[in-house]
Design a protein around this motif. Sequence first.
Motif, PDB file in Angstrom:
ATOM      1  N   GLN A  98      -5.959  44.009 -36.857  1.00  0.00           N
ATOM      2  CA  GLN A  98      -6.399  43.033 -37.854  1.00  0.00           C
ATOM      3  C   GLN A  98      -5.923  43.418 -39.252  1.00  0.00           C
ATOM      4  N   LYS A  99      -5.933  44.717 -39.538  1.00  0.00           N
ATOM      5  CA  LYS A  99      -5.479  45.188 -40.841  1.00  0.00           C
ATOM      6  C   LYS A  99      -4.000  44.888 -41.049  1.00  0.00           C
ATOM      7  N   ILE A 100      -3.191  45.109 -40.016  1.00  0.00           N
ATOM      8  CA  ILE A 100      -1.757  44.802 -40.097  1.00  0.00           C
ATOM      9  C   ILE A 100      -1.561  43.311 -40.338  1.00  0.00           C
ATOM     10  N   ASN A 101      -2.298  42.492 -39.597  1.00  0.00           N
ATOM     11  CA  ASN A 101      -2.124  41.045 -39.684  1.00  0.00           C
ATOM     12  C   ASN A 101      -2.578  40.479 -41.026  1.00  0.00           C
ATOM     13  N   LYS A 102      -3.570  41.106 -41.640  1.00  0.00           N
ATOM     14  CA  LYS A 102      -4.055  40.625 -42.936  1.00  0.00           C
ATOM     15  C   LYS A 102      -3.153  41.068 -44.089  1.00  0.00           C
ATOM     16  N   PHE A 145      -8.597  57.162 -30.580  1.00  0.00           N
ATOM     17  CA  PHE A 145      -9.096  55.930 -31.172  1.00  0.00           C
ATOM     18  C   PHE A 145      -9.821  55.124 -30.096  1.00  0.00           C
ATOM     19  N   THR A 146     -10.919  54.503 -30.494  1.00  0.00           N
ATOM     20  CA  THR A 146     -11.605  53.599 -29.573  1.00  0.00           C
ATOM     21  C   THR A 146     -10.861  52.275 -29.546  1.00  0.00           C
ATOM     22  N   SER A 147     -11.122  51.466 -28.521  1.00  0.00           N
ATOM     23  CA  SER A 147     -10.479  50.157 -28.439  1.00  0.00           C
ATOM     24  C   SER A 147     -10.856  49.289 -29.631  1.00  0.00           C
ATOM     25  N   GLN A 148     -12.073  49.466 -30.133  1.00  0.00           N
ATOM     26  CA  GLN A 148     -12.501  48.701 -31.307  1.00  0.00           C
ATOM     27  C   GLN A 148     -11.703  49.117 -32.538  1.00  0.00           C
ATOM     28  N   GLU A 149     -11.451  50.411 -32.690  1.00  0.00           N
ATOM     29  CA  GLU A 149     -10.679  50.886 -33.832  1.00  0.00           C
ATOM     30  C   GLU A 149      -9.238  50.364 -33.779  1.00  0.00           C
ATOM     31  N   VAL A 150      -8.668  50.273 -32.575  1.00  0.00           N
ATOM     32  CA  VAL A 150      -7.312  49.743 -32.439  1.00  0.00           C
ATOM     33  C   VAL A 150      -7.296  48.256 -32.793  1.00  0.00           C
ATOM     34  N   TRP A 154       5.420  42.954 -20.801  1.00  0.00           N
ATOM     35  CA  TRP A 154       4.990  44.279 -21.277  1.00  0.00           C
ATOM     36  C   TRP A 154       4.868  44.200 -22.790  1.00  0.00           C
ATOM     37  N   PRO A 155       3.887  44.889 -23.382  1.00  0.00           N
ATOM     38  CA  PRO A 155       2.797  45.617 -22.728  1.00  0.00           C
ATOM     39  C   PRO A 155       1.778  44.662 -22.145  1.00  0.00           C
ATOM     40  N   PRO A 156       0.821  45.175 -21.356  1.00  0.00           N
ATOM     41  CA  PRO A 156      -0.171  44.292 -20.760  1.00  0.00           C
ATOM     42  C   PRO A 156      -0.924  43.507 -21.818  1.00  0.00           C
ATOM     43  N   ALA A 157      -1.158  42.217 -21.543  1.00  0.00           N
ATOM     44  CA  ALA A 157      -1.907  41.380 -22.476  1.00  0.00           C
ATOM     45  C   ALA A 157      -3.356  41.844 -22.529  1.00  0.00           C
ATOM     46  N   LEU A 158      -3.935  41.828 -23.717  1.00  0.00           N
ATOM     47  CA  LEU A 158      -5.320  42.245 -23.914  1.00  0.00           C
ATOM     48  C   LEU A 158      -6.181  41.042 -24.238  1.00  0.00           C
ATOM     49  N   ASP A 159      -7.460  41.133 -23.898  1.00  0.00           N
ATOM     50  CA  ASP A 159      -8.399  40.077 -24.280  1.00  0.00           C
ATOM     51  C   ASP A 159      -8.612  40.123 -25.777  1.00  0.00           C
ATOM     52  N   ASP A 160      -8.730  38.962 -26.398  1.00  0.00           N
ATOM     53  CA  ASP A 160      -8.966  38.912 -27.846  1.00  0.00           C
ATOM     54  C   ASP A 160     -10.344  39.527 -28.160  1.00  0.00           C
ATOM     55  N   GLN A 176       2.840  38.890 -37.493  1.00  0.00           N
ATOM     56  CA  GLN A 176       1.556  39.075 -36.828  1.00  0.00           C
ATOM     57  C   GLN A 176       1.809  39.919 -35.597  1.00  0.00           C
ATOM     58  N   VAL A 177       0.850  40.779 -35.251  1.00  0.00           N
ATOM     59  CA  VAL A 177       0.974  41.572 -34.024  1.00  0.00           C
ATOM     60  C   VAL A 177      -0.172  41.235 -33.088  1.00  0.00           C
ATOM     61  N   ARG A 178       0.077  41.439 -31.803  1.00  0.00           N
ATOM     62  CA  ARG A 178      -0.955  41.207 -30.796  1.00  0.00           C
ATOM     63  C   ARG A 178      -0.825  42.268 -29.722  1.00  0.00           C
ATOM     64  N   ASP A 179      -1.872  42.400 -28.911  1.00  0.00           N
ATOM     65  CA  ASP A 179      -1.872  43.329 -27.765  1.00  0.00           C
ATOM     66  C   ASP A 179      -1.561  44.760 -28.189  1.00  0.00           C
ATOM     67  N   LEU A 180      -2.000  45.162 -29.386  1.00  0.00           N
ATOM     68  CA  LEU A 180      -1.748  46.527 -29.867  1.00  0.00           C
ATOM     69  C   LEU A 180      -2.523  47.515 -29.007  1.00  0.00           C
ATOM     70  N   GLN A 181      -1.839  48.573 -28.550  1.00  0.00           N
ATOM     71  CA  GLN A 181      -2.470  49.526 -27.632  1.00  0.00           C
ATOM     72  C   GLN A 181      -1.685  50.830 -27.575  1.00  0.00           C
TER      73      GLN A 181
END
Length: 415
Positions: free
Chosen positions: A264-268, A254-259, A409-415, A274-279
Motif C-alpha cells: 500500500q505504501k508503494i502504491n500511494k 515480516f508478517t503478511s499484514q506488514e507486507v 507467477w507469482p501466486p495471486a494473493l487475496d486482497d 501500482q504493484v500487486r501480489d507482493l510477497q
Amino acid sequence: MFPLSEENKHVAQLLFSSGTCPRCIFRLCGVDLHAPYRRPSKHAAWLLVKQEMGKQSLSMGRNDVVQLKEAFKWITHPLFSEELGVPIDGKSLFEVSVVFAHPETAEDCHFLGEVCPDCFKPAKNKQSVFTRMAVLKALNKIKEDNFLEQFPCPPNSPKTVCTVLGIECTHGAVFVAGRYNKYSRNLPQTPWIIDGERKMESSVEELISDHLLAVFKAESFNFSSSGREDVDVRTLGNGRPFAVELLNPHRVHFTSQEVRELQQKINKSSDKIQVRDLQLVTREAIGYMKEGEEGKTKTYSALIWTNKVIQKKDIGFLNDLKDLKIDQKTPLRVLHRRPLAVRTRAIHSMETRYLDEHHFRLYLKTQAGTYIKEFVHGDFGRTRPNIGSLMNVTADILELDVESVDVDWPPALDD
C-alpha cells in the motif's frame, strides 16, 4: 584410533613425517567421519598420495579425497556452535566471512601464473588475480609432471600461523516478488542513464525497489522482470511479474499484514505505477518467472495510423489470420545493445476495431519476445511480413499498451 584402510596406513605415515597436518591426512586418506576433524591437531600433498598409492598398484582420484571446504565446515561448525551456544545450520542465510593472511605461503600460487597465464585475468573488485576459482582452473590444467618440477612435493611445512585480517557478518539475499502496472508513457523500467546523464527522473525499478531497500534495511538490490516494456508503453491488466533481490538485509521477518502495508505504501507513493501480489519468495522460485519465457504469450493493444484512407472492410481480413509466422531482424532501435539476428515469432491472433479513415485499434496475442512496433511499421523491411505490407499501406504505431503477460507467477494473493 580412527579407521584407516590398510593401504592408507603407509601413506598416512609418509604424510605425517613430511609435516602434513593431521586433518589434511584424514582428507587425503578419504576419512569422511566428522569426529576426527573436530580434534586439534594440499595439491602437492595429493600428488604425493597418488604416487604412493601407485606403488601399491592402487588408483587414487580426486573424488576419493574429502574436499577442503567440507573438512573446514566439520572443523569450524562445532567451534561456532559451542562459542555462540546455538545449533549450526549449514544452510542458514546468516554468513560469516573471515579473511586470513599468511605471508609465508602468499607466493605459492604465483608460479601458476607463469605456467597458465590464461587462467588469471584481472577482475572487478578483486585485489588479486589469484582467486580460488582461478587457481583451481590452473591446477586442473597443469600437467602433473610440470607441477612437480615447479613445486616441492611434499610441500614445505609452514613455520608460522595465519593471521585474521577481518571478520564480516552478512545475511544471505532475500527475494520479494509481485506484479506491477505502469500507467505512464514517460517512465522507463530501469534507470535511463546515457553517458552518465540521467534522462528521466525515475523508473519502475526505483519506484518499487527504493521502498523495499529502506524497509528491509538492505545494502543494495537487483531488479528483474518477465520481459520489459518501452518507456512510452503502458502495462495494464494484471501487470508484469517482477522480482527484487535484496542484498545483505538487516531485517528479514515480516508478517503478511506488514507486507500488505508495504504494498500500500508503494502504491500511494506514485500514480505512475501500482504493484500487486507482493510477497517473499525463494531464490529457486524466481526461476519460474524466466522458465520458458519465449514460449509464453502476451496480449497488446495498439493504436495504428495509415497513410491511405481505409474503410472497415480493409482491416477485417486481419481478424482471420491465426498463428502468423514473422521474421524479425534485430530492430535498429535496440541494435546497440542486442546482437544482430533474425528471430521467428508468432502472431497468434489479431482483432481490429475501426476508428476513422486513418486510424484503427489492433489487439494482438503474440509469442513473448515479439517486437510489436516493428510488426506494425516494418522497421524498413527488417520485420516481414508486417501490418504495412499486409495492408499495402504505410502504417505506424501511435500508442501501445501491454494488456496481459501470461506468466502464472507469482501466486495471486487475496486482497
